[in-house]
Design a protein around this motif. Sequence first.
Motif, PDB file in Angstrom:
ATOM      1  N   ARG A 145     -27.794 -38.829 -14.794  1.00 36.70           N
ATOM      2  CA  ARG A 145     -28.755 -39.690 -15.479  1.00 36.70           C
ATOM      3  C   ARG A 145     -28.672 -39.594 -16.998  1.00 36.70           C
ATOM      4  O   ARG A 145     -28.928 -40.581 -17.695  1.00 36.70           O
ATOM      5  CB  ARG A 145     -30.179 -39.360 -15.019  1.00 36.70           C
ATOM      6  CG  ARG A 145     -30.429 -39.645 -13.552  1.00 36.70           C
ATOM      7  CD  ARG A 145     -31.858 -39.345 -13.162  1.00 36.70           C
ATOM      8  NE  ARG A 145     -32.068 -39.523 -11.731  1.00 36.70           N
ATOM      9  CZ  ARG A 145     -33.218 -39.266 -11.110  1.00 36.70           C
ATOM     10  NH1 ARG A 145     -34.253 -38.801 -11.804  1.00 36.70           N
ATOM     11  NH2 ARG A 145     -33.330 -39.449  -9.799  1.00 36.70           N
ATOM     12  N   ASP A 146     -28.326 -38.421 -17.497  1.00 35.55           N
ATOM     13  CA  ASP A 146     -28.322 -38.235 -18.946  1.00 35.55           C
ATOM     14  C   ASP A 146     -26.921 -38.296 -19.544  1.00 35.55           C
ATOM     15  O   ASP A 146     -26.653 -39.102 -20.430  1.00 35.55           O
ATOM     16  CB  ASP A 146     -29.013 -36.914 -19.295  1.00 35.55           C
ATOM     17  CG  ASP A 146     -30.476 -36.932 -18.888  1.00 35.55           C
ATOM     18  OD1 ASP A 146     -31.199 -37.819 -19.368  1.00 35.55           O
ATOM     19  OD2 ASP A 146     -30.890 -36.084 -18.085  1.00 35.55           O
ATOM     20  N   CYS A 167     -38.738 -37.215 -25.134  1.00 32.90           N
ATOM     21  CA  CYS A 167     -39.159 -37.557 -26.498  1.00 32.90           C
ATOM     22  C   CYS A 167     -39.081 -39.051 -26.747  1.00 32.90           C
ATOM     23  O   CYS A 167     -39.550 -39.536 -27.783  1.00 32.90           O
ATOM     24  CB  CYS A 167     -38.315 -36.803 -27.519  1.00 32.90           C
ATOM     25  SG  CYS A 167     -36.585 -37.360 -27.618  1.00 32.90           S
ATOM     26  N   GLY A 168     -38.484 -39.788 -25.815  1.00 32.57           N
ATOM     27  CA  GLY A 168     -38.364 -41.238 -25.946  1.00 32.57           C
ATOM     28  C   GLY A 168     -36.997 -41.707 -26.384  1.00 32.57           C
ATOM     29  O   GLY A 168     -36.650 -42.881 -26.190  1.00 32.57           O
ATOM     30  N   ALA A 169     -36.210 -40.830 -26.977  1.00 33.94           N
ATOM     31  CA  ALA A 169     -34.866 -41.219 -27.438  1.00 33.94           C
ATOM     32  C   ALA A 169     -33.881 -41.207 -26.277  1.00 33.94           C
ATOM     33  O   ALA A 169     -34.071 -40.510 -25.276  1.00 33.94           O
ATOM     34  CB  ALA A 169     -34.393 -40.252 -28.521  1.00 33.94           C
ATOM     35  N   ARG A 170     -32.829 -42.000 -26.414  1.00 33.73           N
ATOM     36  CA  ARG A 170     -31.736 -41.901 -25.465  1.00 33.73           C
ATOM     37  C   ARG A 170     -31.151 -40.490 -25.537  1.00 33.73           C
ATOM     38  O   ARG A 170     -31.151 -39.860 -26.600  1.00 33.73           O
ATOM     39  CB  ARG A 170     -30.659 -42.942 -25.778  1.00 33.73           C
ATOM     40  CG  ARG A 170     -31.082 -44.378 -25.539  1.00 33.73           C
ATOM     41  CD  ARG A 170     -31.140 -44.708 -24.074  1.00 33.73           C
ATOM     42  NE  ARG A 170     -31.493 -46.101 -23.828  1.00 33.73           N
ATOM     43  CZ  ARG A 170     -31.671 -46.616 -22.627  1.00 33.73           C
ATOM     44  NH1 ARG A 170     -31.529 -45.859 -21.556  1.00 33.73           N
ATOM     45  NH2 ARG A 170     -32.000 -47.889 -22.483  1.00 33.73           N
ATOM     46  N   PHE A 171     -30.659 -40.011 -24.419  1.00 34.32           N
ATOM     47  CA  PHE A 171     -30.133 -38.650 -24.347  1.00 34.32           C
ATOM     48  C   PHE A 171     -29.115 -38.382 -25.444  1.00 34.32           C
ATOM     49  O   PHE A 171     -29.185 -37.353 -26.133  1.00 34.32           O
ATOM     50  CB  PHE A 171     -29.501 -38.424 -22.972  1.00 34.32           C
ATOM     51  CG  PHE A 171     -28.956 -37.042 -22.763  1.00 34.32           C
ATOM     52  CD1 PHE A 171     -29.795 -35.976 -22.488  1.00 34.32           C
ATOM     53  CD2 PHE A 171     -27.593 -36.799 -22.836  1.00 34.32           C
ATOM     54  CE1 PHE A 171     -29.296 -34.698 -22.288  1.00 34.32           C
ATOM     55  CE2 PHE A 171     -27.076 -35.537 -22.635  1.00 34.32           C
ATOM     56  CZ  PHE A 171     -27.931 -34.475 -22.357  1.00 34.32           C
ATOM     57  N   ALA A 217     -28.854 -39.646 -28.260  1.00 35.91           N
ATOM     58  CA  ALA A 217     -29.437 -39.709 -29.604  1.00 35.91           C
ATOM     59  C   ALA A 217     -30.456 -38.604 -29.860  1.00 35.91           C
ATOM     60  O   ALA A 217     -30.947 -38.459 -30.982  1.00 35.91           O
ATOM     61  CB  ALA A 217     -30.099 -41.070 -29.821  1.00 35.91           C
ATOM     62  N   CYS A 218     -30.764 -37.809 -28.821  1.00 35.48           N
ATOM     63  CA  CYS A 218     -31.760 -36.741 -28.963  1.00 35.48           C
ATOM     64  C   CYS A 218     -31.121 -35.534 -29.658  1.00 35.48           C
ATOM     65  O   CYS A 218     -30.154 -34.956 -29.149  1.00 35.48           O
ATOM     66  CB  CYS A 218     -32.303 -36.339 -27.598  1.00 35.48           C
ATOM     67  SG  CYS A 218     -33.440 -34.932 -27.661  1.00 35.48           S
ATOM     68  N   THR A 219     -31.665 -35.161 -30.797  1.00 36.98           N
ATOM     69  CA  THR A 219     -31.113 -34.047 -31.567  1.00 36.98           C
ATOM     70  C   THR A 219     -31.126 -32.751 -30.776  1.00 36.98           C
ATOM     71  O   THR A 219     -30.162 -31.973 -30.807  1.00 36.98           O
ATOM     72  CB  THR A 219     -31.898 -33.868 -32.874  1.00 36.98           C
ATOM     73  OG1 THR A 219     -31.843 -35.082 -33.624  1.00 36.98           O
ATOM     74  CG2 THR A 219     -31.315 -32.737 -33.703  1.00 36.98           C
ATOM     75  N   HIS A 275     -38.977 -32.441 -24.405  1.00 34.25           N
ATOM     76  CA  HIS A 275     -37.588 -32.891 -24.260  1.00 34.25           C
ATOM     77  C   HIS A 275     -37.131 -32.760 -22.810  1.00 34.25           C
ATOM     78  O   HIS A 275     -36.016 -32.314 -22.534  1.00 34.25           O
ATOM     79  CB  HIS A 275     -36.673 -32.094 -25.186  1.00 34.25           C
ATOM     80  CG  HIS A 275     -36.884 -32.404 -26.629  1.00 34.25           C
ATOM     81  ND1 HIS A 275     -36.465 -33.578 -27.209  1.00 34.25           N
ATOM     82  CD2 HIS A 275     -37.501 -31.679 -27.613  1.00 34.25           C
ATOM     83  CE1 HIS A 275     -36.798 -33.581 -28.490  1.00 34.25           C
ATOM     84  NE2 HIS A 275     -37.422 -32.443 -28.762  1.00 34.25           N
ATOM     85  N   SER A 276     -37.988 -33.194 -21.896  1.00 35.13           N
ATOM     86  CA  SER A 276     -37.648 -33.166 -20.479  1.00 35.13           C
ATOM     87  C   SER A 276     -36.506 -34.138 -20.203  1.00 35.13           C
ATOM     88  O   SER A 276     -36.582 -35.317 -20.525  1.00 35.13           O
ATOM     89  CB  SER A 276     -38.879 -33.552 -19.657  1.00 35.13           C
ATOM     90  OG  SER A 276     -38.588 -33.566 -18.299  1.00 35.13           O
ATOM     91  N   ALA A 277     -35.456 -33.627 -19.573  1.00 36.82           N
ATOM     92  CA  ALA A 277     -34.254 -34.434 -19.369  1.00 36.82           C
ATOM     93  C   ALA A 277     -34.402 -35.450 -18.245  1.00 36.82           C
ATOM     94  O   ALA A 277     -33.754 -36.494 -18.264  1.00 36.82           O
ATOM     95  CB  ALA A 277     -33.063 -33.523 -19.084  1.00 36.82           C
ATOM     96  N   ALA A 278     -35.219 -35.158 -17.245  1.00 39.86           N
ATOM     97  CA  ALA A 278     -35.408 -36.077 -16.125  1.00 39.86           C
ATOM     98  C   ALA A 278     -36.661 -35.641 -15.383  1.00 39.86           C
ATOM     99  O   ALA A 278     -37.103 -34.500 -15.504  1.00 39.86           O
ATOM    100  CB  ALA A 278     -34.196 -36.062 -15.191  1.00 39.86           C
TER     101      ALA A 278
END
Length: 308
Positions: free
Chosen positions: A40-41, A50-54, A56-58, A255-258
């Motif tokens: 998924r990521d 956090c709302g960002a695409r994976f 793009a997440c810092t 920052h939950s991934a799924a």
Amino acid sequence: MARVLYLGGLGRSGTTLVERLLGELPSVCALGEIVHLWQRDIRDNERCGCGARFAACTFWRRVGDRAFGGWGNVDVDRVHELRDAVERTRFIPRLAGARIPDPAVREYASFYARIYAAAAEVSGAEVVVDSSKHSALAHVLRWADGVDLRVVHVVRDPRGVAYSWTKTVSRPEADGADEMTRYSPGRSAMLWNAHNAAFGLLARRGVAVRRIRYEQFLADPRAALTDLADFAGIPLTDRDLGFLGDGYADLGVGHSAAGNPMRFTVGRLPLRRDDAWVRSLPGGQRRLVGAVCGPMLRAYGYPVFKEA
């Protein structure tokens, strides 16, 4: 060594809520359902909590850099191959009975161990939380090198679980283009038995397991979190629980991934039991689930039959 709090149980049992509240504690970093990160990521580039695409997440970019020198270096096909070979519910008897693990088990576990260690380093947390839930993965992770595994077994009344599995729920991370899986009450009842029994077996293999009931957790979340923090080896003060109010929790960005859509919630979250099943799950389906799950309902302190 990475200290990992693994939240296990059948889906729709409240693990996302437990994860979100644990993630507000000091020295804890909640990662979401890492079991789904590979597809998924890394591949589908869905949204982080956090709302960002994976991509793009810092936070996740830094984790990938430390764990693998970048997510592009992860052989996702190999991860999927290993998953299919070792991480299936039907393999649990073999995993539980092994004294020396198959090399494929160790290799598969190593992918998770690298993520846990990198996430702890990036976040500065003493404990990382993986809410993957899968019982077979928990049995795999007991063989992970460099992981101090502690399992929180989350149990919810199977009739509430069954009702939740019948509902249509969109997946926000897919921008509304996909829905969460649904199961019939009979199917979810059988899965409830299988997964919960598997966590009982894990405890008998020497893994630290703490069982909590969703209903009791919500009845007194302050006491429940204090107990889980002690289990995880995290000292707490009253100030550390300041995000909890009377019937609510104030949540920051995670920052939950799924996982469940609740992972996107920021701000005030009401803490109340979802007992809609008592009124909305048809009587025949309630009795079916009660009959299928009867022995384990008794073991966990639930009534076998409960009418509206």
